[in-house]
Design a protein around this motif. Structure first.
Motif, mmCIF file in Angstrom:
data_model
loop_
_atom_site.group_PDB
_atom_site.id
_atom_site.type_symbol
_atom_site.label_atom_id
_atom_site.label_comp_id
_atom_site.label_asym_id
_atom_site.label_seq_id
_atom_site.Cartn_x
_atom_site.Cartn_y
_atom_site.Cartn_z
ATOM 1 N N GLN A 145 0.110 5.545 0.256
ATOM 2 C CA GLN A 145 -0.930 6.569 0.388
ATOM 3 C C GLN A 145 -0.336 7.854 -0.174
ATOM 4 O O GLN A 145 0.851 8.110 -0.019
ATOM 5 N N GLN A 147 -4.518 13.571 3.734
ATOM 6 C CA GLN A 147 -4.542 12.496 2.734
ATOM 7 C C GLN A 147 -5.312 12.952 1.497
ATOM 8 O O GLN A 147 -6.337 13.624 1.599
ATOM 9 N N ARG A 194 -7.354 11.933 -1.910
ATOM 10 C CA ARG A 194 -7.912 10.913 -2.818
ATOM 11 C C ARG A 194 -8.347 11.639 -4.087
ATOM 12 O O ARG A 194 -8.025 11.246 -5.169
ATOM 13 N N GLN A 207 0.836 -1.193 0.000
ATOM 14 C CA GLN A 207 0.000 0.000 0.000
ATOM 15 C C GLN A 207 0.866 1.236 0.000
ATOM 16 O O GLN A 207 1.844 1.308 0.714
ATOM 17 N N THR A 225 -1.953 14.572 11.282
ATOM 18 C CA THR A 225 -2.385 13.900 10.055
ATOM 19 C C THR A 225 -3.905 13.818 9.984
ATOM 20 O O THR A 225 -4.568 13.525 10.980
ATOM 21 N N MET A 238 -6.828 11.858 7.745
ATOM 22 C CA MET A 238 -7.121 10.892 6.685
ATOM 23 C C MET A 238 -8.376 11.352 5.941
ATOM 24 O O MET A 238 -9.106 12.234 6.399
ATOM 25 N N GLU A 295 0.482 1.359 6.119
ATOM 26 C CA GLU A 295 -0.963 1.283 6.309
ATOM 27 C C GLU A 295 -1.486 2.608 6.850
ATOM 28 O O GLU A 295 -0.827 3.276 7.649
ATOM 29 N N ALA A 296 -2.661 3.001 6.425
ATOM 30 C CA ALA A 296 -3.188 4.336 6.713
ATOM 31 C C ALA A 296 -3.240 4.629 8.222
ATOM 32 O O ALA A 296 -2.788 5.677 8.673
ATOM 33 N N ARG A 303 -1.365 7.635 10.369
ATOM 34 C CA ARG A 303 -2.086 8.689 11.072
ATOM 35 C C ARG A 303 -1.504 8.879 12.469
ATOM 36 O O ARG A 303 -1.285 10.001 12.929
#
Length: 1597
Positions: A620, A758, A760, A618, A719, A721, A683-684, A688
């Motif tokens: 991000q 984050q 997207r 993964q 952070t 997300m 991993e997210a 965080r």
């Protein structure tokens, strides 16, 4: 490198007969000696020594300080050691104030441990670093210090009775030693000898408490086995904290350390109830040092000596430490040092450990090394070290063959295992795991112009290392548990700080495990097969355990690691830049727990077996926003004293910079940096909670060359997300302060906020105000929610003047001006037209308005810059100052409730009542209109009644004195000096007041009730009164680059002048009440009632009392000091009155100078050392800013005395009387008053002060003085007025910045010339000693021990004579004649000694002036206690006289002599404290019997005789009137003693002597012998004539 100063005051109870003791002070290799004192067991030295060392603190603290007393040392012989005392410098430094003051060191003899105490030395020891000031406790109450047991020189918590102990350090074996020879040599040897030898000859050296022991040398062995022990005998608990264990390589040319380990005894012992003596091991200790690659000259050799952090594993050593307390009474104590030790069996089984590491990113690689491929190597011990790791022992292989494939000892196998080279690809049980210790080389990629990074994107390189160690994880687990407790504690309890701090300290101390097993892990960056930079990670931090608490804090976690240069390089400017920043994951555990090693990697990683990497599933994408608001107090990087700073922000493999702001130390960038499309792996959820670190570096932009590094700080972003809401409580983030570091010193603060969002799709991100096209567009400001809220402030600036401006580019400053700037707005002062003529500003107050944050903590600094206006409109920067905190200048309007003084707290009314009996005057103040104060009146009445009853002196002073005398005669307390009469007022002088104030010596307060005191401050007056910055502040102006190593020391060199002025800031609008006050001058703003700054002429009177603890300036360890006073252009030198060879000179001088403020306002008082040849050296100087004192509200011009008197030693010094001063203060403060009422009242404002009424002239003056002494109680304008005082100022020398060279006691009075002139200066010249004569008549002795045996008769007798001297003047020792052949110990002398001497009554000291040696230029003055020594001796004709006993009488307090010889006992010496004492200075004449004592073989006091003596003290005048002869001479001769005849010498009158001998003793014996002879003769005759007679008879003739 702080100097160590030691004062040896005196020694007592030295063991030995009639010795000549010298004290030797030894630190490391340096030795210094005191002078020799003759024939005494309690010498008085008072000598001061200073040792200067230029070594790192650690080395210095390990140095051993040794005090020893040596008996009869001279040029020809070294003397015999009486006893020594040892402690390490670190123990002194860890004391409060870093010193022992007036403590007794107990001496013991290391060669004779059964003996016990050998005596005591009283000394002061101080280790004073830069900026520490020695507080000399002003106590000289000698009786307290004579309590030796209560004042032993021992740190807190060490028992008074220390015992002897043996410290056993056992050395078993070592492993993994590096090569200590070049291979060329090895090949040569191989050619000659024909076998391959190990290239190292190790031995172990152990150093403890100044002693060192060695093991034997094991020739050519990488794995030496010693099994030996080193034994030290030392007192326990020892005052030396560390044992140093060093493996060295024995070599004739180059004997060097291979590795060093320190054992801290505090860590392996416990002094509690369930405690244990220092115990350790057998355990392996790991040694670290320089890299293992051998070179003849190793630049990092210091690391092997234990200085600095080791950068590589060197060896491990198996040792143990044990301590055994010796029973000194038992006889069979042997003190051998070399004892063989039985080999130790395996400590614990060897297990296979597994170390896994993964490199997630490598960024910020220094560009110097960016052009070649780079790899990283991880080592643990020698495992994984491929270049210079394992030296295989040649012997081990041969043994292996012998044993037939290893069916032998496990010990043997272990050594083979440990040496197994991890790079040989040995297959594992899994069949697929190979030890790989370094990453594949990779070429770095450019990040920006300073740094590179390695492209570790999808695939992260990993390392695996297998190693074998003794399994002692339990110890490390415990250590980790304690660390975690400590961390939790630190985070939860910030409130109960002090207690917790101690507890934390203890926990951290315990958590440090002294018995290591697994060595630390090193990560090296390699380029071109060379080691470049490293990081060292303690193995316990990455150790794995199934139990969570026991796991190391970084085990299985991704951690940011910064690599640094090895050794000294890492500390200089080269070490400030980061060599590389790694994100690294490490896991260390047993091989069998290996399945867990990936558990902590960020989710989304999986192991990829074949190419040794862990690919990432993964990734991000984030956007990082760095809100860079401002920085403050940055490091000055340019020669102008300013910098042109910009900041560079690094995150992952990206970097951005802020704009450059020119010429400021407090840039406000107010800039938002946006990092788009930052790809982070993992991993997210994990990202965080634990995002990667952001590094911010601040640089100074230079027009030529590359930007200069200012400092660096680290931050973690907040952070967000995708699925989280952008809003409170976490967003928008708050601005925070981050401390900027440059090397080890701080270099400012950064105010910023960081958020990581984050991504997207674009839409979800919170908007950024302003254009986002950051490529070409303007700079983005910090957005509204994050930047502080502003409001309008007005800042008023008081411009007073400029002082001490230095030249700029060789030109004098002529027309300076001050520019003030804050948050982009500012104001300029008026121009000073001619700086030389008048450096003050013509316009005093100006103001400007500015928008500042509401939150005080975010206020920007205010910049003060001074420019010089040159011709043709040119401006040159002279210097600048940044006021970092405006807090102290914020104006707060007066509290309205405060004007009615009921709320101002109860006035102090009975604080000093007791002390005011001295002045027979009471006072306190009563607030009218306060019902609470009715009870005060009652108290007042009580007090008056109390006064009248207790001290009728208020009414009938005469009667009272008579009664007092009667009482005195009745009461003679034990142990106190009886007193005949009080000192006469006329005898008192200024010194009486001074000594009474510091309570030294005699004049204790209860005795001289009526001596008045002055305040003696043991620091500068400024320190007591906040630098006199009550309204006028001084700002130092700086120019030039800041120094790097020691900020404080070098900052003084950058000062180019001082700006005097002040600020006042307040929020607008201001309430109108203030501006409407009467007499409010709008031009002056908030600075009302400030004096004008026109030039003013002042008479300055400097009083220099004395100096103490001066730094020795001459070779002989002394100095010849004199005082020099400079003010403006005038200078007064007191050179002809220098004081010879004195480190504590009493000057007692007053100097008058005239000065004009502001041009001449800096007073310099210096102490110089007079030299016969060459120039005089400066010892130290102190600078006083007189201007701030002169204008201060505390009224520092002339101290306010404790009482008002018109004549005598306490005469009022100020030209203004107290009532005039009070009236002036009331007028300036716009107060109502003073109103003097009847009955001793005075009213000021709405306060009433009372003083006891007296029928005395000038009553108002006393009342006014009462108010002045309590001026701080006056509302609004009150502050403490400076009392009559003496201040103690440190003397500093520019050559030794920051280190005190001594202290000077002085004070300054200032009188404006436009006022009436003051009277003459008071006389403080040193007291002259008074001449006395002590006459001692030795009448008789009795019970003197008998020393001689008679030749003929074997009878015991003594030829007695008595010797006496006044302590310190052995050259005038006087002897009686000899009383020969005393058979009973009785001697008759009738002999007179006469001792003239000079005596200082106040200090109880005899003053001697004598030349130190025949080469001395002039006489040196010594002050010594007044002690009379009497000794009894046995005279011998052909050999040296025998010493029998002595007594020493302190003339100020000695026991009364006994009436008869029978009543005289040894108790008079031993229990002196309980017996009534007398002083010859009071009694004048004393007669009695005193005991002679000496120590016997067992060191016990024994009585060796008694003496009947008469002491008669006369002043020199009296002695002149009635002169006497020495011995039995004229005038006033003593009669001859009536001695028995036997005392005459037998060869002068042999018949007489024989008659005595025969008649007295042997009469009967002789008669018996004669009878026996007659009988014998008759028998002989009978036998002779018998035969003839018989024959006759028979023949019948």
């Amino acid at each position: 490198k702080p100097p160590i100063s030691i004062t040896v005051v005196e020694a007592r109870q030295l063991v030995g007969l009639n010795m000549d003791p010298v004290v030797c002070v030894e630190i490391g290799e340096d030795k210094k000696y005191t002078s020799m004192k003759e024939s005494t067991n309690c010498p008085y030295y008072n000598e001061y020594f200073v040792f200067d060392f230029h070594v790192p603190p650690d080395v210095m603290f390990d140095k051993i300080l040794k005090l020893s007393v040596i008996h009869s040392k001279n040029l020809l012989r070294s003397g015999t050691l009486v006893g020594t005392f040892k402690l390490d410098v670190g123990t002194v430094y860890s004391q409060p104030e870093h010193q022992f003051y007036h403590k007794w060191a107990m001496l013991s003899d290391p060669d004779d441990i059964t003996a016990g105490c050998k005596g005591y030395i009283k000394c002061d020891i101080a280790v004073v670093g830069k900026g520490d000031n020695i507080k000399t406790p002003h106590k000289a109450n000698e009786t307290d210090e004579d309590d030796i047991e209560g004042n032993l020189l021992l740190p807190e918590g060490v028992p008074l009775e220390r015992q002897w102990a043996r410290f056993y350090v056992k050395i078993y074996r070592a492993e993994g030693l590096p090569k200590m020879n070049t291979s060329i040599m090895a090949n040569v040897k191989k050619a000659f000898i024909g076998e391959n030898r190990d290239l190292v000859d190790p031995y172990v050296q152990v150093v403890f408490a100044g002693q060192r022991g060695k093991t034997s040398v094991q020739k050519s062995s990488y794995e030496p086995i010693w099994n030996e022990q080193v034994v030290f005998t030392e007192m326990f608990p020892p005052l030396c904290k560390r044992i140093k264990v060093q493996i060295r390589d024995s070599d004739k040319v180059n004997d060097v350390a291979i590795g060093t380990h320190f054992i801290d005894l505090r860590k392996i012992a416990n002094d509690g109830d369930k405690g244990f003596l220092p115990t350790m091991g057998p355990a392996w200790v790991n040694m670290y040092g320089s890299t293992r690659h051998y070179t003849l000259i190793d630049e990092h050799q210091d690391l092997n000596e234990g200085l600095g952090e080791g950068v590589s594993f060197r060896a491990r050593l198996l040792i143990s430490v044990a301590v055994e307390i010796l029973d000194t009474t038992s006889t069979e104590i042997v003190s051998s040092t070399e004892v063989q030790v039985e080999p130790v069996s395996n400590i614990s089984e060897v297990k296979e450990f597994f170390l896994f590491g993964s490199f997630l990113e490598a960024t910020m690689i220094d560009r110097k090394i960016g052009d070649k491929p780079i790899s990283f190597e991880v080592t643990i011990g020698n495992y994984g070290n491929q270049i210079d790791g394992v030296s295989k022992p040649t012997a081990a292989k041969k043994k292996k063959k012998k044993e037939g494939g290893g069916g032998g000892e496990s010990d043997e196998e272990e050594s083979e295992l440990i040496q197994q080279n991890s790079s040989e690809d040995e297959a594992d049980d899994d069949g697929d795991l190979v030890s790989v210790s370094s990453t594949p080389p990779m070429k770095p990629v450019i990040t920006d112009r300073n740094y590179f990074h390695l492209p570790y994107f999808e695939k992260k390189p990993c390392i695996y290392i297998k190693s074998w160690w003794q399994d002692q994880r339990r110890r490390l687990y415990n250590s980790n548990i304690m660390d975690k407790i400590a961390d939790k504690m630190r985070n939860t309890v910030r409130d109960k700080l002090k207690m917790v701090q101690n507890f934390l300290h203890r926990l951290r101390f315990l958590a440090d495990e002294p018995q290591h097993s697994i060595p630390d892990v090193f990560v090296w960056m390699m380029s071109n097969n060379k080691r470049i930079a490293y990081a060292r990670i303690p193995s316990k931090d990455i150790l794995y355990s199934i139990v969570d608490e026991e796991t190391g804090r970084d085990c299985g976690k991704v951690k940011a690691v910064f690599l640094r240069l090895p050794g000294k390089k890492g500390f200089g400017p080269a070490g400030w830049t980061v060599q590389a920043k790694m994100e690294i994951y490490l896991w260390l555990g047993l091989n069998k727990q290996r399945k867990d090693f990936l558990s902590g990697l960020p989710n989304g990683f999986e192991e990829n077996k074949a190419p040794r990497t862990s690919p990432c599933l993964q990734s991000q994408v984030f956007q990082l926003r760095a809100h860079m608001y401002q920085a403050r107090s940055l490091f000055a990087a340019d020669s102008s004293g300013l910098s042109d700073p910009f900041a560079r922000v690094f995150f992952s493999t990206h970097s951005q910079v802020t704009e450059v702001l020119s010429e400021t130390l407090c840039p406000t960038w107010d800039q938002l940096l946006v990092f788009e499309d930052v790809e982070l792996f993992g991993e997210a959820g994990e990202l965080r909670d634990d995002p990667p670190i952001i590094v911010v570096e601040v640089y100074d932009q230079d027009t030529v060359g590359k930007a200069e590094f200012i400092g660096r700080t680290f931050a973690k972003p907040i952070t967000k997300m995708c699925d989280e809401h952008y809003g409170p409580p976490r967003f928008p983030p708050q601005l925070e302060y981050y401390q900027i570091y440059r090397g080890n010193s701080t270099a400012g603060d950064l105010l910023a906020a960081f958020e990581l969002l984050q991504v997207r799709g674009r839409a979800e991100l919170p908007p950024i105000d302003g254009p986002t096209d950051s490529e070409r567009g303007p700079i983005l400001p910090v957005p509204m929610g994050i930047r502080p809220i502003l409001s309008r402030y007005r800042i008023e600036v008081l411009f007073w003047g400029l002082r001490d401006l230095k030249r700029v580019n060789l030109a004098l400053v002529d027309r300076p001006r001050v520019d003030i700037e804050c948050a982009g707005r500012g104001v300029q002062s008026a121009l000073i037209q001619n700086y030389k003529k008048n450096p003050n500003f013509s316009t005093l107050v100006k103001w400007f308005e500015v928008d500042l944050p509401e939150n005080e903590l975010l206020h920007p600094p205010l910049n003060v810059r001074v420019v010089d206006c040159r011709a043709f409109g040119r401006y040159t920067l002279v210097g600048s100052h940044a006021v970092t905190s405006l807090r102290r200048f914020i104006y707060s309007p007066p509290d309205k409730t405060h004007n009615n003084w009921t709320s101002a707290g109860r006035p102090t009314h009975t604080t000093h009542t007791t002390s005011y009996f001295y002045y027979k005057r009471l006072h306190f103040c009563i607030d009218l209109g306060n019902p609470n104060h009715v009870f005060i009146l009652f108290e007042y009445i009580h007090l008056l009644i109390y006064c009248i009853f207790i001290r009728r002196s208020l009414l009938y002073p005469q009667n009272e004195e008579k009664e007092e005398k009667k009482k005195k005669k009745k009461k003679k307390k034990k142990g106190e000096v009886e007193e005949d009469d009080e000192t006469d007022e006329s005898m008192l002088d200024w010194w009486s007041k001074y000594f009474a104030s510091i309570e030294t010596l005699m004049e204790v307060r209860d005795r001289f009730c009526y001596i008045l005191f002055c305040s003696v401050y043991n620091k500068e007056l400024e320190a007591e009164y906040d630098n006199f910055e009550d309204w006028l502040h001084t700002f130092n102006l700086y120019r030039g680059k800041a120094g790097d190593d020691d900020e404080a020391a070098l900052d003084d060199d950058r000062i180019v002048g001082r700006f005097k002025g002040s600020m006042c800031m307040y929020k607008l609008p201001l309430s109108e009440e203030i501006t409407r006050e009467v007499g409010f001058d709008p031009n002056m703003g908030m600075f009302q009632s400030i004096p004008h700054n026109d030039p003013i002429n002042v008479l300055v009177r400097v009083f220099v009392v004395r100096a103490t603890d001066l730094h020795p300036a001459d070779v002989n360890g002394k100095a010849d000091p004199y005082v020099v006073i400079k003010l403006g252009k005038s200078e007064l030198k007191d050179k002809e009155n220098y004081i010879s060879k004195q480190l504590n000179p009493v000057f007692g001088k007053a100097f008058d100078m005239e000065a004009t403020f502001p041009m001449e306002s800096m007073l310099t008082v210096s102490v110089y050392d007079w030299d016969l040849v060459g120039t005089d050296d400066l010892i130290g100087e102190t600078k006083i800013d007189l201007e701030n004192r002169f204008y201060s509200k505390h009224r520092a011009t002339c101290g306010i005395a404790n009482s008002y008197s018109v004549h005598g030693y306490n005469v009022w010094r100020d030209p203004m009387k107290p009532s005039q001063i009070l009236a002036k203060l009331c007028k300036e403060g716009k107060l109502d008053g003073p109103h003097y009422g009847p009955g001793g009242r005075v009213k000021v404002a709405n306060r009433v002060f009372m003083g006891a009424t007296e029928i005395e002239d000038e009553n108002d003056e006393h009342l006014a003085l009462t108010v002045l002494k309590h001026w701080e109680e006056i509302p609004r304008v009150g502050c403490k007025l400076i009392p009559e005082h003496v201040e103690t100022r440190p003397l500093l020398n520019p050559d030794h910045p920051g280190i005190e060279q001594g202290r000077i006691e002085m004070w300054v009075d200032m009188f404006p010339m436009d006022m009436p002139a003051p009277g003459p200066a008071i006389d403080i010249s040193p007291r002259k000693p008074k001449k006395y004569e002590l006459r001692v008549i030795i009448w008789n002795t009795d019970e003197v021990i008998l020393e001689d045996d008679d030749y003929f008769t074997g009878e015991k007798s003594s030829d007695i004579f008595v010797r006496g001297w006044l302590k310190g003047q052995q050259e005038d020792k006087q002897d009686t004649d000899v009383h020969y052949h005393s058979l009973t110990g009785e001697g008759n002398f009738n002999w007179r000694f006469v001792y003239p001497f000079d005596y200082l009554m106040a200090e109880e000291k005899i003053v001697i002036s004598k030349k130190e040696s025949m080469f001395s230029w002039d006489e040196t003055e010594y002050k010594i206690p007044a002690r009379l020594t009497l000794q009894v001796w046995d005279a011998d004709h052909f050999s040296a006289d025998d010493f029998l006993g002595a007594i020493e009488l302190d003339l100020n307090r000695f026991p009364r002599g006994a009436k008869t010889a029978k009543q005289c006992s040894i108790n008079m010496v031993q229990n002196q404290a309980e017996l009534p004492c007398i002083s010859i200075f009071k009694q004048k004449r004393v007669k009695g019997w005193w005991p002679f004592v000496a120590r016997d073989e067992n060191d016990e006091m024994e009585l060796t005789g008694k003496v009947e003596a008469e002491l008669h003290l006369m002043s020199a005048e009296e002695a002149e009137k009635s002169p006497v002869g020495l011995g039995r001479n004229e005038p006033d001769p003593l009669e001859k003693p009536n001695r028995p005849d036997t005392t005459f010498l037998w060869f002068l009158s042999p018949l007489k002597a024989i008659r005595y001998l025969v008649c007295n003793r042997y009469k009967w014996l002789i008669i018996k012998m004669i009878v026996a002879l007659l009988l014998l003769m008759m028998l002989g005759l009978f036998l002779y004539s018998m035969p003839g007679y018989l024959v006759k008879k028979l023949l019948g003739a």
